[in-house]
Design an enzyme around this catalytic site. Structure first.
Site, PDB file in Angstrom:
ATOM      1  N   HIS A  92       0.806  -1.215   0.000  1.00 19.59           N
ATOM      2  CA  HIS A  92       0.000   0.000   0.000  1.00 19.59           C
ATOM      3  C   HIS A  92       0.841   1.268   0.000  1.00 19.59           C
ATOM      4  O   HIS A  92       0.413   2.291  -0.518  1.00 19.59           O
ATOM      5  CB  HIS A  92      -0.958  -0.002   1.192  1.00 19.59           C
ATOM      6  N   GLY A  93       1.975   1.219   0.612  1.00 22.60           N
ATOM      7  CA  GLY A  93       2.782   2.438   0.584  1.00 22.60           C
ATOM      8  C   GLY A  93       4.022   2.315   1.431  1.00 22.60           C
ATOM      9  O   GLY A  93       4.102   1.474   2.332  1.00 22.60           O
TER      10      GLY A  93
END
Lengths: 305, 478
Positions: free
Chosen positions: B327-328
């Site tokens: 996701h990041g």
């Protein structure tokens, strides 16, 4: 294919019809709402007949008590500050609509750094005035510059997008009640601001905004309206050159400039503030008395026409 | 090009019109046209990043041909590894390098070694994680023989770059999407209208629900120190709906746009917030394409044929930990997904005893029991998502603890609350109707007139109540 064409046509025509009928309904709502901004803008566009109009953003809205100022200067006063109309483009739209119908004797414009500094979302707040799109060509020119002109032309419903919910809610809830000629008092906060911050002087100047300040000034001059710039107190410290851009302009056009921010008015009174930016009712009343006295002094000094 | 931009509203009908102008029998020409449109769509952000998309496409295309070509298993494996390494290296460089460099520097500094690693100032290419995973999924599928190798490069390139789902999914599987590029798609009235209705619903979720929620959520989470527990609580409860509206909104627009063109993309959301009875159930309903990707390509290979419960639990936790990184490049995402991993471990451990308990007291079909579980699941998800949204781990802790230690009235934004309430009510009616299979459906009504009036009113509702400022979709950053 024919079936699809009929469907597409039906939807397009349907959207157009609902948009136009919805636009008319939302115009009615806009004219009858008791929300905070709606009635004020309507008053400025259609009903204002006061001698002195205070203009600006939410700080103007909640800092100037017309009855106090009116008692001091002996003229009728209307507080035309509109929440979140946060720079000169919004004020220019209001001014054009106002002067279409009524020439006040004095306009007091509450200025701030947003009126000359570059900012993110420069045109975000002008959408509040979109319901009056089409009534004044000069006001509409700002929408053109913002890139909204054709959107407002195409959709009447879209003109009410930013305020639709609060306008509808304003039919049932009167948030305008208890106001004093446009002044809507801020309630006392649970906590007053504590930390005194130091705000830096803006160096990124937006030349288009400067151009519109000049247009604002010239429009007032054309209509023989006296103009006063003022900056009410903030709970923050700034350097002496913070508003030099505006002060130079004011000097150039011989506009009185009352700067209570740089001089640090009320920094010893955090109890007057609702937050860093806004006074609450107690502070607004104390400030209005000071401002009224200074304004009276300015008006006495101005040459009589 | 954003779905919620005027540019896309012009681009999409033009693409549809030209696409259907090409005869359905000229399949190759149609695919080439869609490929060009997809690259044009992607290059609207930053043209140079199309090279990354192309690189990923070429690498996985060649790797798959290599896997198919070699008989020797070790050579097949080498091709797969080459594909994985090259793609993940690009992903690492553009998405994670600075994050890891920063953290390594911090660790070294704390141990007295002040080494500075080079910093790359690279803009994160939009949708890189999505198309990389889609392409990698294809390589792995070819390796395991679950999909056939695609030798026609333009068709394969279109599979990786198909514009409706290119930047934020659904992450498609080769055996679903690839064969569809080889079928003739005739202009079908029902498909087009169904696609348009799905797209309009997607726009509603994004512009009316998500972007309205974001006005409040952002003002709280971006200035955590200035608010109280009431505001924290309200913003925390609103964020799941912002995320859902934003991401599911994108997926619906993508699925709808593909449907208009005649393609069926996989379902990506199945009412995760009102009806999930456990966190496990939540992940079966939420971001289905990613969850199933991680299950198929990370979790199941890790578990293999093991029957050990402790290893299943470890594998679940590792899978979600990696998903956090997907996701990041931030510890907030890792923490959020570690919490989800922890929840799922607990779910796995309590599965048997819970089943026994439910059977003993006959709770399985009791509506109140279902709702109790749904509410509990929602609250657990809220806690994990606070970490997902917060700008730092410290902010997340401040928000969660502040709910209990700094009570107070939430920051009022009445007009916005009313708009969000109205949007949630519409969402609930739709989702309850779907979940409980109510007989009436306005959108899918058998009446032509009702379906069309629904479309007209939804479009006008979005124009009046949507936030039409052209905000980014949250998942674009992933």
């Amino acid at each position: 294919m024919k079936k699809l064409a009929i469907s597409i046509l039906f939807v397009l025509v349907g959207v157009f019809v609902v948009d136009r009928i919805g636009g008319m309904a939302m115009w009615w709502v806009n004219q009858h709402t008791h929300d905070v901004s709606g009635p004020k803008i309507k008053h400025l566009v259609f009903d204002a007949d006061e001698d002195v109009i205070m203009m600006g953003t939410s700080r103007c809205n909640s800092h100037y008590v017309p009855s106090i100022i009116s008692d001091s200067i002996g003229m009728s006063v209307y507080n035309g500050g509109v929440d979140a109309s946060n720079n000169i483009f919004a004020h220019y739209i209001v001014l054009n609509h106002l002067l279409d119908r009524h020439n006040p004797k004095v306009i007091c414009l509450e200025v701030q750094a947003n009126d000359f500094a570059r900012q993110h979302g420069t045109f975000n707040s002008i959408s509040f005035f979109a319901p009056y799109f089409g009534l004044n060509e000069h006001a509409d020119s700002v929408f053109r510059m913002a890139g909204n002109y054709w959107k407002y032309k195409a959709s009447h419903l879209y003109r009410y997008n930013s305020k639709a919910v609060s306008n509808i809610a304003g039919l049932a809830i009167n948030r305008h009640a208890g106001g004093d000629n446009g002044y809507i008092p801020n309630p006392q906060p649970a906590h007053h601001p504590q930390v005194l911050r130091h705000s830096k002087t803006y160096v990124n100047i937006d030349t288009t905004k400067i151009c519109y300040i000049k247009r604002f000034v010239n429009l007032c001059r054309q209509h023989h309206v006296k103009l006063v710039f003022m900056i009410s107190p903030w709970f923050e410290k700034v350097d002496n050159d913070h508003y030099n851009v505006l002060k130079l302009l004011a000097k150039q056009y011989d506009i009185p400039f009352l700067d209570y921010h740089t001089q640090g008015l009320f920094l010893d009174h955090p109890d007057y503030f609702r937050d860093i930016t806004h006074l609450w009712d107690k502070g607004a009343r104390a400030y209005s008395s000071i401002f009224a006295s200074d304004l009276k002094h300015i008006l006495e000094q101005l040459p009589k026409e | 090009m954003l779905f919620n931009s005027i540019a896309f509203l012009l681009f999409f009908p033009i693409v549809c019109l030209l696409y259907f102008c090409i005869p359905a029998s000229r399949l190759r020409m149609r695919n080439l046209f869609l490929l060009a449109a997809s690259y044009y769509f992607y290059m609207n952000w930053k043209p140079v990043y199309a090279l990354l998309l192309l690189t990923s496409t070429v690498v996985t295309y060649l790797a798959a041909i290599g896997i198919d070509h070699f008989e020797d298993k070790s050579k097949k494996k080498a091709c797969l590894i080459a594909s994985l390494v090259l793609n993940l290296a690009i992903l690492f460089l553009f998405k994670y390098y600075n994050f890891f460099a920063e953290n390594i520097e911090m660790v070294l500094q704390s141990s007295g070694l002040g080494i500075q690693l080079p910093e790359f100032k690279l803009l994160l290419p939009v949708g890189i994680s999505f198309y990389t995973f889609q392409a990698l999924g294809y390589s792995i599928d070819v390796y395991y023989g679950t999909t056939k190798v695609e030798r026609d490069f333009p068709t394969y390139a279109l599979f990786v770059s198909f514009f409706p789902q290119l930047v934020a999914g659904p992450i498609e599987r080769s055996n679903n999407l690839l064969p569809q590029f080889k079928k003739e798609h005739r202009l079908d009235y029902e498909s087009v209208m169904a696609g348009v209705r799905i797209m309009v619903w997607g726009y509603f979720m994004k512009l009316v629900l998500a972007d309205r929620c974001s006005l409040y959520v952002d003002s709280i989470f971006n200035h955590v120190s200035m608010h109280n527990g009431g505001s924290y609580l309200l913003a925390s409860l609103m964020f799941p709906f912002q995320l859902y509206g934003d991401f599911a909104g994108y997926s619906f627009i993508a699925i709808g746009a593909a449907r208009v063109l005649g393609f069926q993309l996989m379902e990506n959301f199945r009412r995760p917030y009102f009806f999930s009875v456990s966190v496990q159930d939540y992940w079966k309903r939420n971001h289905i394409s990613l969850t199933s990707w991680f299950m198929d390509y990370v979790y199941y290979p890790m578990v293999g044929s093991s029957t050990k419960l402790w290893w299943w639990c470890t594998a679940i936790f590792i899978t979600f930990f990696i998903s956090g990184f997907w996701h990041g490049a931030a510890w907030t995402f890792v923490m959020s997904f570690s919490i989800f991993g922890f929840y799922l471990v607990i779910c796995t451990l309590k599965e048997r005893p819970q089943r026994k308990f439910e059977k003993k007291y006959g709770l399985k079909k009791k509506e109140w029991w279902l709702w109790l579980n749904r509410i509990l699941t929602f609250l657990l998800v809220v806690v994990a998502l606070v970490f997902f949204r917060a700008n730092s781990l410290q902010d997340a802790v401040t928000v969660i603890s502040g709910i209990f230690t700094h009570p107070g009235a939430p920051m009022p934004e009445y007009a916005n609350f009313i708009a969000i309430g109205m949007a949630l009510a519409i969402l609930m009616v739709k989702e309850f109707a779907e979940e409980y299979q109510w007989k009436f459906s306005v959108a899918e009504s058998p009446s032509w007139l009702v379906r069309h009036v629904y479309l007209i009113l939804m479009i006008c509702y979005i124009i009046l109540f949507g936030v039409l400022g052209g905000d980014q979709f949250i998942y674009f950053q992933f």
